[in-house]
Design a protein around this motif. Structure first.
Motif, mmCIF file in Angstrom:
data_model
loop_
_atom_site.group_PDB
_atom_site.id
_atom_site.type_symbol
_atom_site.label_atom_id
_atom_site.label_comp_id
_atom_site.label_asym_id
_atom_site.label_seq_id
_atom_site.Cartn_x
_atom_site.Cartn_y
_atom_site.Cartn_z
ATOM 1 N N THR A 154 -9.087 8.279 4.231
ATOM 2 C CA THR A 154 -10.130 7.577 3.390
ATOM 3 C C THR A 154 -10.170 8.045 1.842
ATOM 4 N N THR B 189 -7.892 9.164 0.263
ATOM 5 C CA THR B 189 -6.804 8.733 -0.840
ATOM 6 C C THR B 189 -7.071 7.133 -1.229
ATOM 7 N N LYS C 145 -7.086 3.326 -8.329
ATOM 8 C CA LYS C 145 -7.582 4.664 -8.148
ATOM 9 C C LYS C 145 -6.875 5.812 -7.358
ATOM 10 N N TYR C 146 -5.779 5.115 -6.933
ATOM 11 C CA TYR C 146 -5.013 6.202 -5.830
ATOM 12 C C TYR C 146 -4.315 7.549 -6.614
ATOM 13 N N GLU D 61 -5.733 8.940 -9.274
ATOM 14 C CA GLU D 61 -6.973 9.717 -9.476
ATOM 15 C C GLU D 61 -7.129 10.336 -8.190
ATOM 16 N N ASN D 62 -7.294 9.822 -7.259
ATOM 17 C CA ASN D 62 -7.507 10.376 -5.875
ATOM 18 C C ASN D 62 -6.800 11.340 -5.368
ATOM 19 N N ASN E 87 -11.400 15.825 2.476
ATOM 20 C CA ASN E 87 -12.126 15.046 1.040
ATOM 21 C C ASN E 87 -12.427 16.231 0.131
ATOM 22 N N THR F 191 -9.786 5.169 -0.767
ATOM 23 C CA THR F 191 -11.144 4.639 -1.467
ATOM 24 C C THR F 191 -10.752 3.923 -2.868
ATOM 25 N N GLY F 192 -11.284 2.864 -3.103
ATOM 26 C CA GLY F 192 -11.320 2.624 -4.574
ATOM 27 C C GLY F 192 -10.185 1.552 -4.904
ATOM 28 N N GLY F 193 -9.355 1.420 -3.986
ATOM 29 C CA GLY F 193 -8.049 0.375 -4.122
ATOM 30 C C GLY F 193 -6.876 1.108 -4.989
ATOM 31 N N GLU G 30 0.876 -1.140 -0.093
ATOM 32 C CA GLU G 30 0.048 -0.036 0.069
ATOM 33 C C GLU G 30 0.857 1.340 0.087
#
Length: 220
Positions: A200, A202, A209-210, A212-213, A181, A204-206, A22
């Motif tokens: 959360t 960052t 998606k990091y 993009e987040n 957020n 979210t989505g696995g 991670e």
């Protein structure tokens, strides 16, 4: 002059069963700092990780390890986290009797020193240690758990700290942590923050998606 916004993903929201992966994933996704929340179940009502985990994670990223110590008494553990690979060590003024001395200790170990202000902690705590701090962290939630709602009154504190930092002439990060957020991030930045801690938002989505987040939190 205010810096470009940096993003510091809080690994408190990561998958603890794959923590090394991670950390590597948010590094590759464009994180500026890796934010490590250390809680002792005494200073805050939660227990997270110790210096051995920081040491184990260190090989997984070359990014700045931004270690936030929510432990008391804090002085006993500063050297352990410095040796484990922390680059910035942030402490709370309430976590020891002489926080000026604690900041001196952090810097004597070759690390950058941060001071964290809880929602109820007045910003005046910072005034007499401006020469020792490299980072001021405004907690926009009460520390202890992720996923809490942003406390609006902290925006004024951020603005006032921005003025203090600019007046000091020193290069000091103004970091905000708690309830960050896509809605609160631009408001914190507008108030004067230049480093956003986001757990959360960052993770979210696995891993896919990091990136993009992180871009979204920067407003890109």
């Amino acid at each position: 002059m205010q810096q470009a916004t940096k993003i510091a993903p809080s690994i408190l929201s990561a998958d603890f069963a794959a923590l090394g992966a991670e950390v590597a994933a948010v590094d590759a996704a464009g994180a500026d700092y890796i934010h490590v929340d250390v809680m002792d179940g005494h200073f805050v009502p939660n227990i997270t990780i110790g210096s051995s985990v920081v040491k184990a994670l260190r090989p997984h990223s070359n990014k700045i390890f931004d270690v936030h110590l929510m432990i008391s008494p804090v002085d006993l553990f500063i050297e352990d986290f410095a040796n484990a690979g922390a680059d910035i060590i942030t402490i709370h003024p309430e976590a020891g009797p002489h926080f000026h001395r604690t900041l001196q200790l952090i810097r004597s170990l070759g690390k950058k020193a941060g001071i964290s202000l809880n929602p109820g902690t007045p910003l005046e705590y910072v005034e007499n240690v401006m020469d020792l701090v490299d980072l001021v962290l405004v907690m926009s939630v009460n520390p202890g758990f992720g996923g809490q709602k942003f406390i609006e009154t902290q925006l004024d504190k951020i603005s006032r700290l921005r003025e203090m930092i600019d007046a000091s002439g020193r290069q000091i990060d103004l970091q905000v942590d708690g309830g960050i957020n896509l809605e609160t991030a631009p408001r914190a930045v507008a108030a004067g923050a230049d480093v956003l801690v986001a757990g959360t938002a960052t993770f979210t989505g696995g891993p896919a998606k990091y990136a993009e987040n992180i871009r979204a939190l920067r407003g890109e």
